[in-house]
Design an enzyme around this catalytic site. Structure first.
Site, mmCIF file in Angstrom:
data_model
loop_
_atom_site.group_PDB
_atom_site.id
_atom_site.type_symbol
_atom_site.label_atom_id
_atom_site.label_comp_id
_atom_site.label_asym_id
_atom_site.label_seq_id
_atom_site.Cartn_x
_atom_site.Cartn_y
_atom_site.Cartn_z
ATOM 1 N N LYS A 95 -2.254 14.283 -8.496
ATOM 2 C CA LYS A 95 -2.625 14.551 -7.287
ATOM 3 C C LYS A 95 -2.577 16.096 -7.035
ATOM 4 C CE LYS A 95 -2.013 13.728 -2.456
ATOM 5 N NZ LYS A 95 -1.536 12.838 -1.336
ATOM 6 N N VAL A 134 0.904 -1.309 -0.057
ATOM 7 C CA VAL A 134 -0.002 0.117 -0.072
ATOM 8 C C VAL A 134 0.974 1.042 0.054
ATOM 9 C CG1 VAL A 134 -1.840 -0.888 1.112
ATOM 10 C CG2 VAL A 134 -0.193 -0.147 2.375
#
Ligand SMILES: Cc1cc2nc3c(=O)[nH]c(=O)nc-3n(C[C@H](O)[C@H](O)[C@H](O)COP(=O)(O)OP(=O)(O)OC[C@H]3O[C@@H](n4cnc5c(N)ncnc54)[C@H](O)[C@@H]3O)c2cc1C
Length: 509
Positions: free
Chosen positions: A81, A50
């Site tokens: 982002k 992750v």
């Protein structure tokens, strides 16, 4: 390097993102005749898998290595982002969601108005204070624009990335090995120490002995070298960061995605939604003192509208805190092995990069001297603590009150002196920028970030009665910022046009 001296052997243990980031930056920093690098990792243990959101610092990482976005982004299913959108963290009216954007060169035209309005509002007057209104990145994300503007638009915006961490690791491995890093796949079973306490060699399950001059522990939460072999202590942050578990589940895209991470507050923690080109990454970060794994999984599935789905989830345990010494003896602890401040604000890889860059600079200035080690440890510990304070503030300032978890967070007074002082300055209508400067904390999360958090939560006193009902004194309206930002945003391309596509053989020809 002294003539005739053999190169120093630097051994990295762990092939997660931290290990491969370190291998790449070290290989770029030092020639092979000065430092020889080996990375040992166990294919049996695997990586945490992750960690899909970054800060803008990752752009510098790729730039320093001479890697273009079109080389790595398509291979890692990466997207841009521009901000993090927080939803549901505050129960105050008008504060259901807010944006924490990365800075832009244009902030110089809007940030002053934002700070002035926040001060005016802290004095009790009704003016606009939503971070979304003052920041170009928030406007761009809402309009699904990418971070690249037309050439004749003279301002740049900061941005980070979302990516598949497994694919990024594979990309970085290929790159590092191409630059001379030796990759050994083996499980380290025993760590041998020298008489002076330093690490001397690794003994692997297959009988190999890997000796080294310096070791970098990137073994994730196991912290095989630093915490296990050297016995470096661990300082948990559990007294004010309660989350210690996560449940993770990918989903297909349900709608066109925005270039933003969403962080949605749930009953005992929060859930991230991260758009990759191939899928959404989702995960619920929660506290096991308030919620069991089954209930967390059900809540995540409900949040994703996947209650009936058979898609498997992954449950993870997290150790939140930092080691007492990031550099101990001849060993550096990087990545999860050195500490972790939970995923809110996605700071882990940022800290890895800061740690590597700082180590390179300390090493170049003074080698392995005790002074350098102490300076490095002080520096890293301070970074962790300042980042922790900003994360803690997200929990401490919540006004949800709907579950025990949020109520205990809101009343938690075990705050650092630095955080306590920052909040006091805010509520006493003082100068937050001056306080950050005094604390020398602005490099971690700056004055804009703190204003976004506190204004985004609506952390203001009650409004004064009998307000005139005009926009007098409201810099947002007086300066026409809505129109200004709308027109600035027109210079940016739609997200899909900005995302690089893979380089093909035809492109190269
Ligand atoms: C729920 C969650 C969400 C996260 N989200 C983000 C995010 O959005 N952004 C961000 O920046 N970070 C995030 N992180 C952190 C991020 O995942 C890590 O910082 C990053 O993946 C680096 O991990 P690592 O390389 O330190 O450890 P790992 O990926 O765990 O790698 C450990 C390596 O050590 C090796 N190893 C272990 N023991 C041995 C042994 N005995 N012998 C040989 N090899 C061994 C393993 O094989 C593996 O290669 C998140 C973390 C969690 C838990």
């Amino acid at each position: 390097m002294e003539a005739g001296r053999p190169p120093l052997h630097l051994v990295i243990v762990g092939g997660g993102t931290a290990g491969w980031m370190a291998a790449n930056l070290f290989a770029a920093a030092w020639p092979r005749n000065r430092v020889r690098i080996t990375l040992v990792e166990s294919p049996d243990i695997g990586i945490i898998g992750v960690g899909e959101g970054s800060t803008p610092l990752l752009r510098k990482f790729f730039a320093d290595l001479g890697i273009e976005e079109r080389d790595w982004m398509p291979r890692c299913n990466a997207t841009y982002k521009l901000n993090i959108r927080f939803r549901g963290w505050s129960g105050k009216p008008g504060c259901a969601s807010y944006s924490h954007p990365f800075p832009t060169q244009l902030d110089v035209h809007t940030s002053r108005a934002f700070y002035v309005n926040c001060l005016t509002r802290r004095l009790g007057l009704d003016v606009e204070t939503s971070p979304d209104l003052f920041n170009l990145n928030a406007v761009l994300a809402a309009a699904r624009k990418g971070p690249h503007a037309a050439e004749n638009f003279p301002f740049t915006v900061q941005y980070g990335y979302h990516f598949d961490s497994g694919l990024l690791g594979a990309f970085l491995r290929e790159r590092a090995c191409g630059n001379g890093v030796v990759h050994e796949q083996a499980l380290v079973e025993r760590v041998e120490r020298a008489e002076n306490g330093d690490l001397r060699a690794l003994h692997t399950r297959c009988g190999r002995v890997v000796a080294g001059d310096f070791f970098v522990d990137c073994t994730g939460f196991a912290s095989l070298l630093a915490q296990q072999a050297l016995g470096v202590g661990f300082r948990p942050f559990a007294e004010n960061l309660f989350n210690d578990r996560a449940v993770v589940m990918p989903t297909p895209h349900a709608e066109p995605f925005r270039p933003e991470t969403r962080a949605v507050a749930l009953s005992a923690g929060w859930c991230w939604h991260i758009p990759l080109t191939s899928r959404m990454g989702n995960g619920y970060v929660y506290s096991s003192s308030y919620l069991g794994p089954d209930a967390a999984e059900t809540e995540l599935r409900r949040q994703l509208g996947m209650l009936e789905s058979e898609v498997p989830v992954r449950h993870l345990a997290m150790r939140v805190g930092q080691v007492e010494r990031h550099w101990s003896h001849n060993c550096l602890a990087l990545g999860l092995s050195g500490g972790f401040i939970e995923p809110l604000e996605a700071t882990a890889l940022h800290l890895v990069q800061v740690g590597i860059e700082s180590f390179i600079s300390h090493f170049d200035q003074g080698g392995f001297s005790a002074d350098r080690r102490e300076a490095y440890n002080q520096f890293m510990s301070n970074w962790f603590e300042r980042v922790r304070d900003y994360i803690v503030a997200h929990y401490r300032m919540n006004t949800r009150g709907d579950t025990e978890y949020w109520r205990v967070n809101a009343s938690n007074d075990r705050l650092s002196d630095a955080l306590r002082q920052l909040l006091a300055v805010w509520f006493q209508r003082g100068d937050l920028a001056a306080e950050l400067e005094r604390q020398k904390a602005g490099t971690h999360f700056g004055v804009m970030s703190w204003h976004c958090l506190l204004a985004g939560y609506g952390s203001f006193p009650e409004l004064a009665p009998n307000q005139p009902g005009s926009h007098k004194g409201d810099r947002y309206h007086e300066l026409g910022l809505q129109d200004f930002l709308r027109r600035c945003a027109m210079n940016f391309k739609p997200l899909e046009e900005c995302l690089p596509t893979a380089v093909t053989a035809t492109d190269v020809a």
